[in-house]
Design a protein around this motif. Structure first.
Motif, PDB file in Angstrom:
ATOM      1  N   MET C 186      33.219  43.631  37.596  1.00 58.05           N
ATOM      2  CA  MET C 186      33.434  42.455  38.440  1.00 58.05           C
ATOM      3  C   MET C 186      32.187  42.072  39.218  1.00 58.05           C
ATOM      4  O   MET C 186      31.276  42.862  39.376  1.00 58.05           O
ATOM      5  CB  MET C 186      34.550  42.735  39.449  1.00 58.05           C
ATOM      6  N   SER C 187      32.222  40.860  39.745  1.00 62.00           N
ATOM      7  CA  SER C 187      31.161  40.473  40.663  1.00 62.00           C
ATOM      8  C   SER C 187      31.517  41.016  42.036  1.00 62.00           C
ATOM      9  O   SER C 187      32.686  41.190  42.366  1.00 62.00           O
ATOM     10  CB  SER C 187      31.021  38.954  40.727  1.00 62.00           C
ATOM     11  N   VAL C 188      30.497  41.278  42.808  1.00 67.23           N
ATOM     12  CA  VAL C 188      30.741  41.845  44.132  1.00 67.23           C
ATOM     13  C   VAL C 188      31.517  40.840  44.990  1.00 67.23           C
ATOM     14  O   VAL C 188      32.363  41.223  45.812  1.00 67.23           O
ATOM     15  CB  VAL C 188      29.424  42.285  44.801  1.00 67.23           C
ATOM     16  N   ALA C 189      31.302  39.558  44.742  1.00 73.98           N
ATOM     17  CA  ALA C 189      32.022  38.543  45.517  1.00 73.98           C
ATOM     18  C   ALA C 189      33.518  38.595  45.210  1.00 73.98           C
ATOM     19  O   ALA C 189      34.347  38.635  46.118  1.00 73.98           O
ATOM     20  CB  ALA C 189      31.471  37.158  45.202  1.00 73.98           C
ATOM     21  N   ASP C 190      33.856  38.611  43.936  1.00 76.85           N
ATOM     22  CA  ASP C 190      35.267  38.692  43.560  1.00 76.85           C
ATOM     23  C   ASP C 190      35.891  39.974  44.086  1.00 76.85           C
ATOM     24  O   ASP C 190      37.025  39.995  44.545  1.00 76.85           O
ATOM     25  CB  ASP C 190      35.420  38.645  42.034  1.00 76.85           C
TER      26      ASP C 190
END
Lengths: 402, 519, 534
Positions: C186-190
């Protein structure tokens, strides 16, 4: 969520004091402070033995301000709570309190606490660990408002055989009619005091809830009324002794919330804690129901039980074995106490199946620190029913007038 | 009404219809309930202007497997192709087009190194997508399970990867987690060529070519195409005829399909789905309820949360369903002409994606919920191949527009209008004079798609095809093998393995699970 | 060529080269370390550039270094002392233009109360986030000091290792397997969105997830870098970071002293230009001076590209050369070290705040962090970069004169290749000035206190340390460049296609950060091949 960005930076604020702290500060004779949820609290004020006996003999008062309190209101409040809790909340009458536990989808225990019902649309949940995220996420799809009111409400527990008499003396007439787990609001002091007949000591006792601004007045009135009846502030050490005698479990001692367990399979379900009576499969759906149904089909691999140990030294942190040579571990003690009222060496312990059923012999391995030397002792112990101590006055209504 | 039927299917998308057809063929009594006036979901026709019809969302067929076409006799029920094996033509403002025809790339600007690189790239990707095939058509095996059949499926995947040989297996394990931008850099230099290839991975996706997982989606699409022999195909009469054909096949086998019948919620008793309540208040009971709706719709809208756990609701809430593909529909007064494009190629799949960095520039604003200044387009002029669609020499243009944000602002309508202008201006740069030909124009944003087709976030694949939502994790571990935490409630839509694109496999597999009693 | 004097030659006196050297020397080999610079340390240095100030010139904090290596090599005996730092603050600009800051506190309750000031829900959600990250740490930690298996191999050792990995993975249960898979992709933002609401808090946590890698906070595959903030430990406190007394150079100095004490030799100003290879076997090294040294065992601490560039291409399989060429470095980070006349003040952080001793961040939102990445994609240094600002002299009195301070500023993103042209002195100064201006927006008195600045672009980092394109990890940490893919599938076990030539740099598993694990793992493999393994 409202932004509460109006407070001073943390480092400028010393450790928090509860609303009652200024009132009882002068009673502190010991340097036994301990932090509870960011608040300065006391392990003991002067003498833990005296504090313990004040509850079993007269009236001990414990400051429970650091407990978390959530106001849960709205047209779906009851439906929401009925899904959240493993108990049937719909059966609850107004002005009642229940002890309850809640689990996640996997049937793993999150927390235990007390739920206060004021009306179908207004409840208060009281517990020891922060729940706001779980409550809000669980509220998706419900018309319900959830608000952390922990700092708005101050609370004291007044516990012991004369607690009712002290409250009556304060002017709370009719308080003696409160049945266990019943609550009522009294306004004789000029402000509202909600009194519930609840507690964590296994004795006759009440908890008093007021707006934080009325805390000092409540404390003064309570101690004025109780001063001739041996009233005392008590600390957490005494409270721990009392709750062990009452066979009550404590978070982070008997179980860890599945919100905090890092290791796989360290989570607990209510059955393992012996809380079968809190799970109602007939009430309809609730969170964790399917997992708990499955768990119920098999006997728990481990279960929490009461133990009686053949000796007179407290068996803290002892491991339990199936034989005297301590070859196979079958459990461990979570809480231990030499009970001053029972003159009995008691403990709460997790035991493997089938040992928790109680018809097998077992031994506790105890390490004692005596004059800077550690000594190892092994004593036989046996499963014994909980609560260890349950006086008749606990449930007598009205209580004896003392 | 309290008639007991075997299965209710919520939603007459192509997967719901396929599921109904297979169940009906097995002798089950099936009722399909569709909220819209017509079957098809994203694969239905749309009437623009004076009765011209075109595919409303999906506009090309490339992954519908042969065995489903055969099982359901779709050709008998009206599936015909106006064209097959469409080439991909990448347009260029200066006329330097690039044509991709399977293994062959053509374009004056391509160096011999590019041609060689493309050849190598094509063959390598074919090899790798074949390795994914063994699990593509089946119900995804669960990981950590004792069932021998599922274990065999997993071993099958492992074996097909091992069969690549040491070198290619290592390559597979390296590239599978890469992004297409970096991977293509290892093969090809020409950026327009790379961009044309990348379209396959990016259409319908939330992410750009530099985002990890774009290689996976590329291989996945290639693998899908390996399962039929029509290549990129244009169904005669628009995509709607495919859905109509499946619906006819299902009806022929006895399925009942009711349109204009939106479901209000699913009735659950003792953790079992037992029927549905329609918006009209009508209650219909059945042994099994199968939802073709996406998981967010199914669980957050159609089910009373009393029956769900908080972790589960969180998991469903967190599903990645941010559609970024919009849809442009134009009715043109006559055939347009694109700079440098031979008229004979007008009926192919036209792509406007000048280069890899242009894709990134189109993608960047969407991250901040803004619209792109120059969007990336996949354009089809179906009427060039299919004269049944238009009269009077008029032409239809259907284009997928990447990357449009899910716009929940109050300026939605103005933004849509402004974006439509931007898209037409972009087209004008490639086909000077096209704007003068426009009779009707409409742009559907992801939010419009959500509204019109009832798909959360307007995401074509219901749930983004990413590692976390792939194979045994699609769409989440609590929703594998079409099953749900509610007994007798199944999912059959694109959120299930093998996922989006017009495949029908999820629908068929859901039917198989019902028939096997796994529900 | 000189007769062989040493059993093993290590190329590069970076921390990994020195770790490998120590282990080999202690195993009874006679080891020579060659270093191209006049100083040892590679990117783990403390060099004075101005008067009596010492900077940690490149790497600047200590946490990931494996405790077992420090213990086995007795680094504490050789002067390494690590002082954990606590604190840290995210400066927040309020809507009304005033400033506040969200501090970080070591005490759980204190930290929760601080977050509560901004968002009550997030304060509780942080506990869940911490739990889940610690779970991932527990899963990954034992893998750091192990050699990755070759998944295509049928050798018993590889199969056993694969089985070990498989069992660990299956052992955590279906749900956590999924969580782990998500965490790595995953992206760190998600990932943070699934826990937190407050943008400032998210950007405080997320900024570090893009360090050293040309990915943005919205790019899939960045979430797991959160581990780098939690995976390390100091004295058993998981997730603690610290300053080595005297700067990061104290780490390499202790390694060097430990090596010398066990009988090893280090030669500085001795850059290696070629590996001498005959018939697929390493025979020695050729120095830039023209001198040749013969050796049958050579361990390269250089990154994979430089290592293979120093070998006659005829001696290497073509595909290996291709892979080494395509290994992604892509420098994306800059570093600025600043000598200060006195302690600067920051808006929103009161002067006596204990949080000053930690990392100070000024990025205001996730969008701002992502926009910084968009700039990198366009070949520009970020207009509003992610800055990791630390003032080590608040804790370490040995690095600056009394009353003075030095500030370490890590900058993400700064490209290796600028769109406008090559790096030159003017552009470098402009970059430095831009960062100073950024900081000055949040620290009004900062500019006046600057005595000296050391500006390091990826180009400078490459020139000094030799790390290709100035990538601080000797190659990006992305899924296709991790574990059995690092650095080249098939050669991920510290060996190379050349017999006797080994690799011990951060280009190898488990990658960069001052960890020492690649060095220790490489030494273990060498000794295994020599029959001295355990």
């Amino acid at each position: 969520m409202t932004n509460v960005n109006n407070q001073r930076p943390l480092y400028e604020r010393p450790i928090l004091e509860t609303a009652f702290y200024p009132s009882y500060k002068h009673l502190i004779q010991n340097d036994q402070y301990e932090e509870w949820g960011g608040y300065t609290t006391l392990a003991s004020f002067a003498s833990e033995g005296q504090e313990y006996f004040s509850v079993r003999n007269a009236c001990g008062v414990y400051d429970i301000c650091p407990m978390l309190k959530y106001r849960i209101s709205g047209s779906d409040a009851e439906r929401f709570l009925n899904r959240l809790m493993t108990r049937n909340i719909k059966k609850m009458l107004p002005d009642r309190v229940v002890y309850c536990v809640w689990c996640d989808d996997n049937g793993h225990l999150i927390e235990d606490g007390t739920l206060f019902k004021f009306s179908e649309t207004e409840f208060r949940l009281c517990c020891a660990e922060h729940q706001i995220e779980w409550l809000l996420d669980s509220a998706i799809g419900y018309d319900v408002d959830i608000e952390d009111v922990s700092t708005d409400i101050a609370a004291l527990a007044a516990q012991g055989p004369v607690s009712c008499s002290v409250l009556k003396k304060m002017g709370f007439s009719g308080v003696d009619n409160l049945k266990p787990f019943q609550l009522a609001v009294f306004s004789q002091l000029g402000f509202d005091v909600m009194i519930s007949r609840t507690g964590f000591t296994g004795d006759l006792g009440y908890e008093l809830w007021v707006n934080s601004s009325d805390a000092a007045a409540l404390w003064e009135a309570l101690f004025e009324a109780g001063k001739s009846r041996g009233i005392r502030m008590i600390g957490s050490t005494a409270l721990d002794m009392l709750r062990i005698e009452a066979g009550l479990i404590m978070v982070d001692v008997e179980f860890m919330s599945c919100f905090h367990t890092v290791r796989h399979l360290r989570e607990k379900n209510p059955f393992e804690l012996g809380l079968h009576w809190l799970v109602d499969f007939n009430k309809g759906p609730f969170i964790g129901r399917q997992a708990l149904l499955k768990a119920k089909q098999n006997k728990p691999q481990r279960q929490l039980v009461g133990l009686d140990i053949d000796w007179n030294k407290q068996a803290d942190s002892a491991l339990i074995y199936d034989s005297k040579d301590c070859s196979r571990q079958i459990g461990e003690i979570t809480s231990a106490l030499w009970s001053p009222v029972l003159k009995q060496n008691i403990a709460l312990a997790f035991l493997d199946a089938p040992f928790y059923e109680g018809n097998k012999s077992m031994w506790a391995e105890v390490y004692l620190h005596r004059e800077c030397l550690w000594e190892r002792k092994v004593f036989e112990c046996r499963v014994t029913p909980k609560p260890f101590y349950s006086p008749e006055r606990k449930s007598l209504t009205p209580p004896e007038d003392l | 009404m309290n008639s007991l039927i075997n299965a209710i299917i919520i939603g007459a998308g192509h997967n719901g219809l396929t599921c109904a057809a297979y169940l009906a063929r097995a002798g089950q009594s099936v009722l399909v309930l569709e909220a819209a006036a017509e079957v098809g979901g994203l694969a239905r026709n749309r009437i623009v202007a004076n009765g011209e019809q075109l595919s409303s969302a999906a506009h090309l067929l490339h992954s519908l497997p042969q065995d489903i076409i055969k099982d359901l006799q779709l050709e008998k029920y009206g599936l015909h192709y106006a064209a097959q094996h469409l080439k991909t033509v990448s347009l260029n403002k200066n006329g330097a087009t690039i044509v991709l025809n399977k293994q062959l790339a053509m374009g004056d600007q391509l160096s011999s190194a590019d041609l060689l690189g493309y050849d190598r790239f094509y063959l390598d990707m074919q090899r790798f997508s074949k390795a994914l095939l063994p699990v593509l058509g089946k119900v995804a095996p669960e990981i950590a399970i004792e069932d021998w059949r599922q274990k065999l499926d997993l071993l099958g995947l492992g074996w097909s990867i091992r069969k690549l040989g040491t070198f290619y297996m290592r390559e597979f394990l390296r590239i599978i987690g890469m992004n297409l931008y970096d991977l293509m850099d290892e093969y090809i230099e020409n950026t327009q060529l790379k961009a044309a290839i990348a379209m396959d991975a990016l259409l319908g996706s939330e992410w750009g070519a530099r985002s990890m997982g774009s290689v996976l989606t590329y291989l996945y699409r290639q693998a899908g195409e390996l399962r039929n022999n029509t290549g990129l195909a244009l169904p005669r009469g628009g995509m709607g005829t495919v859905s109509q054909a499946i619906a006819k096949s299902a009806r022929q086998s006895g399925a009942d399909i009711r349109c204009n019948s939106p479901v209000k919620h699913i009735i659950i008793e003792n953790n079992k789905a037992v029927g549905v309540v329609l918006e009209t208040g009508e209650e219909i009971y059945a042994d099994t309820v199968i939802s073709n709706a996406d998981p967010k719709q199914t669980f957050l809208k159609l089910i009373n949360p009393d029956h769900l756990g908080t972790n589960f609701v969180r998991q469903v809430n967190n599903l990645r369903a941010k559609g970024k593909a919009g849809k442009l529909h134009l009715v043109l007064s006559q055939k347009p002409s694109f700079t440098g494009l031979d008229d004979s190629l007008l009926g192919e799949r036209l792509v406007i994606a000048p280069g890899m960095d242009d894709i990134e520039l189109a993608f960047n604003p969407s991250k901040y919920k803004r619209y792109p200044d120059s969007p990336i387009l996949e354009i089809i002029l179906p009427s060039v191949r299919d004269d049944s669609l238009c009269q009077n020499g008029q032409q239809l243009l259907s284009a997928v527009v990447q990357y449009l944000p899910y716009d929940d602002s109050t300026n939605e309508d103005q933004n849509r209008t402004a974006m439509l202008r931007v898209v037409i201006e972009t087209l004008e740069e490639y086909a000077p004079g096209i704007s003068d030909l426009i009779i009707t124009a409409e742009l559907l944003t992801p939010r419009d798609i959500e509204r019109e087709f009832g798909i959360s976030g307007g995401h074509w694949h219901h749930v983004e095809l990413v590692f976390e939502s792939f194979l045994f994790n699609r769409p989440t571990p609590l929703l594998t093998r079409h099953a749900t935490p509610i007994d007798n409630l199944l999912l059959c839509g694109a959120s299930c393995h093998p996922g989006g694109n017009l495949m029908g496999i999820a629908g068929r597999n859901a039917a198989q699970q019902v028939l096997r009693g796994e529900k | 060529m000189k007769k062989q004097q040493y059993d093993a030659v290590i190329v590069g006196a970076g921390h990994n080269g020195l770790v490998a050297a120590c282990y080999l020397q202690r195993a009874g080999l006679k080891v020579l370390v060659l270093e191209k610079n006049p100083h040892i340390g590679g990117a783990t240095t403390s060099i004075s550039r101005y008067e009596n100030f010492t900077y940690s010139n490149c790497s600047y904090v200590y946490s990931l270094f494996r405790q077992e290596i420090a213990r086995e090599l007795e680094l504490y005996k050789f002067g390494l002392q690590v002082i954990p730092y606590e604190g840290g603050a995210q400066i927040i600009k309020n809507a009304d233009g005033s400033y506040d800051s969200m501090g970080t506190y070591w005490h759980g309750d204190a930290n929760r109360r601080e977050v509560e000031r901004f968002n009550k829900r997030d304060a509780t959600a942080m506990e869940r986030l911490d739990r889940d990250i610690v779970r991932q740490c527990k899963f990954i930690k034992p893998l750091l000091m192990r050699t990755p298996p070759d998944p295509t191999s049928f050798k018993p050792r590889d199969l056993m290792e694969l089985l070990y990995l498989g069992q660990r993975f299956y052992g955590i249960g279906k749900q956590r397997m999924h969580e782990t898979l998500r965490f790595y992709t995953m992206s760190v933002a998600d990932y943070l969105n699934e826990y937190l609401e407050n943008d400032a808090l998210k950007s405080y946590l997320a900024g570090g997830a893009t360090v050293g890698t040309a990915l943005g906070v919205y790019s899939p595959g960045t979430a797991y870098v959160l581990l780098h903030h939690a995976m390390g430990d100091i004295d058993g406190t998981v997730g603690a970071w610290g300053f080595p007394r005297g700067g990061m150079g104290s780490v390499s100095k202790a390694l060097n002293d430990s090596f010398i004490a066990s009988g090893g030799t280090v030669r500085v100003d001795a850059g290696v230009s070629d590996f001498i290879v005959e018939k697929g076997k390493v025979k020695g090294v050729k120095l830039e001076s023209g001198e040749s040294l013969s050796a049958n065992l050579v361990v390269s601490g250089m990154d994979v590209r430089r290592t293979f560039n120093a070998i006659d291409p005829n001696e290497l399989p073509k595909w290996v050369i291709e892979r080494a060429k395509h290994f992604r470095f892509r420098g994306s980070s800059g570093k600025i070290n600043i000598a200060l006349d006195s302690l600067p003040s920051f808006k929103g952080i009161p002067a006596n705040s204990p949080c000053m001793t930690g990392d100070i961040h000024i990025s205001q939102s996730m969008d701002e962090l992502e926009l910084a990445y968009d700039d990198w994609k366009a070949g520009k240094w970020s207009q509003k970069p992610y800055l990791d600002i630390l003032i080590p002299s608040l804790i370490d009195p040995t690095m600056v004169p009394e009353g003075k301070h030095w500030m370490s500023v890590f900058v993400q993103y700064c490209p290796y290749k600028l769109a406008e042209g090559e790096w030159n002195e003017t552009r470098k100064q402009a970059f430095g000035q831009h960062i100073v201006d950024r900081i000055a927006r949040y620290s009004p008195d900062f500019k006046d206190k600057i005595l000296h600045m050391e500006i390091r672009t990826p180009k400078d980092i490459e020139n000094e340390t030799g790390m290709s394109e100035g990538n601080i990890f000797q190659g990006e940490l992305t899924m296709d460049q991790l574990i059995f893919n690092r650095p080249i599938p098939g050669y991920a076990q510290y060996r190379s296609p050349i017999a006797g030539l080994y690799m011990c740099g951060s280009s190898n598993h488990p990658g960069g950060g001052v960890m020492g694990a690649p060095g220790a793992n490489a030494a273990r493999e060498v000794l295994l091949d020599l029959g001295k393994g355990k």
